[in-house]
Scaffold this active site. Sequence first.
Site, PDB file in Angstrom:
ATOM      1  CG  LEU A 107      -2.098  -1.045   0.992  1.00 13.89           C
ATOM      2  CD1 LEU A 107      -3.219  -0.759   2.044  1.00 13.89           C
ATOM      3  CD2 LEU A 107      -2.799  -1.020  -0.235  1.00 13.89           C
ATOM      4  CG  HIS A 108       4.247   2.200  -2.824  1.00  7.93           C
ATOM      5  ND1 HIS A 108       4.807   3.218  -3.649  1.00  7.93           N
ATOM      6  CD2 HIS A 108       3.906   1.344  -3.879  1.00  7.93           C
ATOM      7  CE1 HIS A 108       4.861   2.794  -4.881  1.00  7.93           C
ATOM      8  NE2 HIS A 108       4.547   1.698  -4.867  1.00  7.93           N
ATOM      9  CB  ALA A 109       2.908   5.725  -4.727  1.00  2.22           C
ATOM     10  N   PRO A 128      -1.449   2.743  -5.059  1.00  3.11           N
ATOM     11  CG  PRO A 128      -0.617   0.398  -5.061  1.00  3.11           C
ATOM     12  CD  PRO A 128      -0.253   2.017  -5.531  1.00  3.11           C
TER      13      PRO A 128
END
Lengths: 574, 86
Positions: free
Chosen positions: B14-16, B18
Amino acid sequence: MEEIRIRGRAVSRGIAIGPARPMAGAEQAVAAAKIKKKAIPDEQQRFLQAVRHCAAWLRARIEESTGQRADILVTHLAMVEDPYLEQLVLRHIEEERDNAENALMRAVETIAGRLAALPDEVFRQRADDLYDEGRRLLRCLRQGDIAGEEMASGTGALVLARQIPPSSAALMDGETVWGLATEFGTATSHTAILARGLGIPAVVGAQGMMAGVREGDMVIIDGLRGEVVLRPGKKALQDAEDSRRHFLQQQKLLQKLAGLPAQTTDGHTVALLANIGLAGECEGALARGAEGVGLFRTEFLYMETGQPPGEERQYTAYTAAARRMQGRPLTVRTVDAGADKPLPGYVMPVEDNPALGLRGVRLSLADPQFFKIQLRAVLRTATLGNVRLMYPMVSQVEELDACDALLRECAQELQQEGLGPVAIPPQGIMIETPAAVWTAETLAKKAEFFSIGTNDLTQYILAVDRGNPNMQYLYNHCHPAVLWAISHVVQAAHAKGRRVAVCGEMAADPKAALLLVGLGVDELSMGADSILGVKQAIRGVSYKKAQALAQKALAAESATKVEALLRDEGLSHK
Amino acid sequence: MVEQRVEIVNPSGLHARPAAQVVEFAKTFPGRVEVLAGQRRASLKSILMLLELGLCQGTQVLLQVEGEGEEAFLQQLAGFIENLKG
């Protein structure tokens, strides 16, 4: 209105031609770092307004973008509109009475610090995204409504100001700022250093300029000759364009050297590194072929907010730099301050003779609790990159022992707090005092590297105050006494297998740099915009010739004779 | 309040992008939407709080939703996270 020429001091090379953007609110922004209680609601509204502006601007960009670019912008938009960021900023304004700019900066640093500490690289990179958006928000805050339009148009301009506060200087980028001119400031001021790092032409000390300029006036900033021309006539404009073209051609030729080693014609290699004051200067340094950072002046962190930075803030700055250097050396120098180089928000004793007083490592060791904040931040960065720790103004070996003991104490504490594993970085010292020069043999047993600070060393060896205009005629780093000192330090260090760097102005002067190479110096560290010129000089001579030159210089009678020697043969290239 | 356990399955975590997508989705629900990872908790309406958790692929998290229509939204949210790409 007619053409006006104002003399100033060239501090960042190049020529910029374009419309003027006078910065009027700058001083106000610094003066009102803290606000009155009744101003709290207005200040909070000002922040929320800036958020709306930026969000609207980002939405418009998202609509006209596709693919990866749009993805990035969507992430950035979410950051700008983040409720957690908003809550932190509003709270800082209310509880700490910070103005919106400072409250925003503190909130960004807090969150970015935590992101930068995450183990996974993709998450750490988000800290940079947050900084980008923090900068955009700050621009909106500073310029009110104009910012929206200006960002939308995306054109650049020349920024003119009485002076530029460090916090504003940190927001500049080469896309929207093409050149800089200020009425105040020096070659070593924040603005000048940053302009050099970004490669934008800059002139400081152009007094009276602001009275004659209006928004949108055509302006020339000549960062080669040190001149600002307001509303240039046809001839002045033509001349400026010619010299700009000539300069850019030269730069283009030099730029070809960026990927090549600084190697003499007979194969002797010297490492060329950059001096920086802010993590943001790393990219510019790498683009000019810097092989690492030989001097990270940490004082600038202290200038940004006007108060000593905490551990997290320092850690964020050091990790940002370490990451940008991608495994190349990053030499962090601990705070080099004193009564003659004050730290904002830190009380120094009043001294009759500050140049010989509590400064550099002496000041740090006098306040171990203060010093440990910095040591802890460096230690935590050391596992993330090729970090080296350097202490300034050392004059006896006990100082190095005391630093080492404090560093180990910090390492132990970090481990106990679960912030380990901790690696002790290589520890080296600046050679600036005659005492360090003549005890270099002893110091080399403990210091893992030396870096000669020729600016201070020259002042202490020649007993000449380098800030005193009456003494300028005597201040000269080519004095044989200085050269003998350097020669001695190199020999003492090499006997113990230690490397020697030079990180003063002397390293940035192509002719003097040849002398340093001839004396056996292993690394030269300088402002990034000098690297390619020095490299060109080194690649043009043989090591044998540089050594012969150094021997002649050591035997010369005076600084004037050494300079004549350099003029005659130093750069004849064969 | 209702809750459900899900696993982060998309490769980059769950980065950037997403994370931004999840936040965008969570904001469509007027009530409380939170995620728990071990001892740490974050509002799913804040990308910065979410990023601070550093949720990479394979992490088990607990989703909590509270407000009108919480059951239905929780199902949608869990499905949304399990179908993230990138």
